[in-house]
Design a protein around this motif. Sequence first.
Motif, mmCIF file in Angstrom:
data_model
loop_
_atom_site.group_PDB
_atom_site.id
_atom_site.type_symbol
_atom_site.label_atom_id
_atom_site.label_comp_id
_atom_site.label_asym_id
_atom_site.label_seq_id
_atom_site.Cartn_x
_atom_site.Cartn_y
_atom_site.Cartn_z
ATOM 1 N N ASN B 28 0.794 -1.233 0.000
ATOM 2 C CA ASN B 28 0.000 0.000 0.000
ATOM 3 C C ASN B 28 0.824 1.280 0.000
ATOM 4 O OD1 ASN B 28 -2.557 -1.280 0.016
ATOM 5 N ND2 ASN B 28 -2.210 -1.808 2.164
ATOM 6 N N THR B 29 2.094 1.158 -0.312
ATOM 7 C CA THR B 29 2.900 2.373 -0.350
ATOM 8 C C THR B 29 3.670 2.419 -1.661
ATOM 9 O OG1 THR B 29 4.644 3.643 0.736
ATOM 10 C CG2 THR B 29 4.901 1.275 0.722
ATOM 11 N N LYS B 30 4.043 3.634 -2.029
ATOM 12 C CA LYS B 30 4.901 3.763 -3.213
ATOM 13 C C LYS B 30 6.268 4.266 -2.793
ATOM 14 C CE LYS B 30 1.353 4.221 -6.616
ATOM 15 N NZ LYS B 30 1.438 4.111 -8.069
ATOM 16 N N GLU B 31 6.527 4.183 -1.503
ATOM 17 C CA GLU B 31 7.718 4.820 -0.964
ATOM 18 C C GLU B 31 8.996 3.997 -0.979
ATOM 19 O OE1 GLU B 31 7.478 6.640 2.853
ATOM 20 O OE2 GLU B 31 5.437 7.304 2.460
ATOM 21 N N HIS B 32 8.883 2.711 -1.252
ATOM 22 C CA HIS B 32 10.078 1.865 -1.255
ATOM 23 C C HIS B 32 10.849 1.976 0.053
ATOM 24 C CE1 HIS B 32 9.033 3.195 -5.315
ATOM 25 N NE2 HIS B 32 9.311 1.974 -5.672
ATOM 26 N N PRO B 33 10.199 1.669 1.145
ATOM 27 C CA PRO B 33 10.825 1.847 2.447
ATOM 28 C C PRO B 33 11.957 0.859 2.722
ATOM 29 C CG PRO B 33 8.713 0.749 2.686
ATOM 30 C CD PRO B 33 8.821 1.148 1.245
ATOM 31 N N THR B 34 12.816 1.234 3.652
ATOM 32 C CA THR B 34 13.871 0.339 4.130
ATOM 33 C C THR B 34 13.303 -0.478 5.289
ATOM 34 O OG1 THR B 34 14.605 1.943 5.776
ATOM 35 C CG2 THR B 34 15.632 2.062 3.605
ATOM 36 N N ALA B 35 14.070 -1.466 5.750
ATOM 37 C CA ALA B 35 13.634 -2.294 6.876
ATOM 38 C C ALA B 35 13.374 -1.403 8.100
ATOM 39 C CB ALA B 35 14.689 -3.341 7.201
ATOM 40 N N GLU B 36 14.286 -0.519 8.322
ATOM 41 C CA GLU B 36 14.180 0.428 9.423
ATOM 42 C C GLU B 36 12.879 1.256 9.353
ATOM 43 O OE1 GLU B 36 16.733 0.777 11.735
ATOM 44 O OE2 GLU B 36 15.511 2.225 12.840
ATOM 45 N N THR B 37 12.596 1.766 8.183
ATOM 46 C CA THR B 37 11.388 2.568 7.991
ATOM 47 C C THR B 37 10.135 1.750 8.257
ATOM 48 O OG1 THR B 37 12.567 3.762 6.262
ATOM 49 C CG2 THR B 37 10.189 4.094 6.384
ATOM 50 N N ILE B 38 10.137 0.539 7.753
ATOM 51 C CA ILE B 38 9.002 -0.349 7.962
ATOM 52 C C ILE B 38 8.802 -0.594 9.456
ATOM 53 C CG2 ILE B 38 8.174 -2.719 7.631
ATOM 54 C CD1 ILE B 38 9.729 -2.669 4.926
ATOM 55 N N TYR B 39 9.905 -0.864 10.109
ATOM 56 C CA TYR B 39 9.882 -1.114 11.550
ATOM 57 C C TYR B 39 9.248 0.055 12.295
ATOM 58 C CZ TYR B 39 11.834 -1.760 16.256
ATOM 59 O OH TYR B 39 12.002 -1.891 17.602
ATOM 60 N N LYS B 40 9.690 1.245 11.979
ATOM 61 C CA LYS B 40 9.161 2.432 12.661
ATOM 62 C C LYS B 40 7.685 2.649 12.375
ATOM 63 C CE LYS B 40 13.460 5.011 13.162
ATOM 64 N NZ LYS B 40 14.408 5.796 12.333
ATOM 65 N N LYS B 41 7.304 2.440 11.127
ATOM 66 C CA LYS B 41 5.902 2.668 10.774
ATOM 67 C C LYS B 41 4.970 1.689 11.468
ATOM 68 C CE LYS B 41 6.294 5.072 6.470
ATOM 69 N NZ LYS B 41 5.632 5.416 5.200
ATOM 70 N N LEU B 42 5.486 0.497 11.746
ATOM 71 C CA LEU B 42 4.630 -0.503 12.367
ATOM 72 C C LEU B 42 4.755 -0.502 13.888
ATOM 73 C CD1 LEU B 42 5.074 -3.464 9.869
ATOM 74 C CD2 LEU B 42 3.185 -1.838 10.032
ATOM 75 N N ALA B 43 5.688 0.268 14.385
ATOM 76 C CA ALA B 43 5.951 0.261 15.827
ATOM 77 C C ALA B 43 4.711 0.582 16.661
ATOM 78 C CB ALA B 43 7.067 1.245 16.158
ATOM 79 N N SER B 44 3.884 1.510 16.170
ATOM 80 C CA SER B 44 2.709 1.875 16.964
ATOM 81 C C SER B 44 1.697 0.735 17.022
ATOM 82 C CB SER B 44 2.055 3.138 16.402
ATOM 83 O OG SER B 44 1.860 3.012 15.015
ATOM 84 N N ASP B 45 1.547 0.013 15.913
ATOM 85 C CA ASP B 45 0.602 -1.103 15.895
ATOM 86 C C ASP B 45 1.182 -2.365 16.525
ATOM 87 O OD1 ASP B 45 -1.295 0.427 14.667
ATOM 88 O OD2 ASP B 45 -0.767 -0.228 12.631
ATOM 89 N N PHE B 46 2.500 -2.526 16.416
ATOM 90 C CA PHE B 46 3.146 -3.735 16.939
ATOM 91 C C PHE B 46 4.337 -3.363 17.818
ATOM 92 C CE2 PHE B 46 0.972 -4.799 13.092
ATOM 93 C CZ PHE B 46 0.407 -6.025 13.343
ATOM 94 N N PRO B 47 4.031 -2.843 18.978
ATOM 95 C CA PRO B 47 5.097 -2.323 19.831
ATOM 96 C C PRO B 47 6.120 -3.387 20.224
ATOM 97 C CG PRO B 47 2.919 -2.019 20.835
ATOM 98 C CD PRO B 47 2.711 -2.790 19.598
#
Lengths: 140, 140
Positions: B28-47
Amino acid sequence: MEEAAALLKQKGLKVTPQRLAILNLLRNTKEHPTAETIYKKLASDFPTMSLATVYKTLEVLKNMGLIQELNVGEGSFRYDANTNSHPHVVCISCGKVEDLDESLLKDVLDEISQHTDYKLVEQKLYFYGYCPACQHKLNN
Amino acid sequence: MEEAAALLKQKGLKVTPQRLAILNLLRNTKEHPTAETIYKKLASDFPTMSLATVYKTLEVLKNMGLIQELNVGEGSFRYDANTNSHPHVVCISCGKVEDLDESLLKDVLDEISQHTDYKLVEQKLYFYGYCPACQHKLNN
DNA sequence: GTGAATGCAAATCATTTGCACTCTT
DNA sequence: AAGAGTGCAAATGATTTGCATTCAC
């Protein structure tokens, strides 16, 4: 083919044996070595040279436009003394990296430019496949 | 657009919340995130999710062909749920990475194939330049 | 219940940095 | 002599690994 020493001087860099060795090694190989590989190849001639010096030197040479950095998708960078922007082919069997002719770029670049609103200034094209030697091996 | 859960099952993978989240985020993104970015974005949902899980999951998804790994020449990998081989443009000012149309590849590939004795199976094409927004900024 | 997946911490690998010492100029 | 360049060791950052615990099936 200009002298490595002359090139360094032109750029206002001090001409040290380590820099000469690294630049010459890159100018005389088609292997696109990594920092580690360069370090090992020069170890016999420069037993006291450190890996850090290799990295620092590569950084300087890159910034001065004397070499270019490749990233073929491995964990590490490779270096190429051919600073023209040219495509590379990578053998996915033996890992070899070879140059492709620069002229192949022109048409590609024209076509891409027409299809994006970015103002393009550079490109890195990597093709992956089997080199002739590996094709043979795999057919046996 | 298939369900992420269905895709995982098809590949014989266990459907865990972490895998679903990571795969869906990428789809659902066009941002081509890094592992780190993915981790941060999901941190709120999966602390409680760890970075190691992100890496392991990306590895699995990549091996199953559900995502692809990009290496734009930064120190880290980016990930893309669009597994078609398509060119990317990188803005050298803001770092944004965008997709280019897959159709642009065909001609390129044909031409390169004719000029190398490698048997090509894949390619990674990165173009670097200024995105429209950055072109504006720089003109002021 | 069983094996695969997760999470933590420790390990690894490539690359970078700080600093005292040594050369090039 | 002055400053850039080198070499060492320690630091950093991305990614990987080992292992005990937990969860999907």
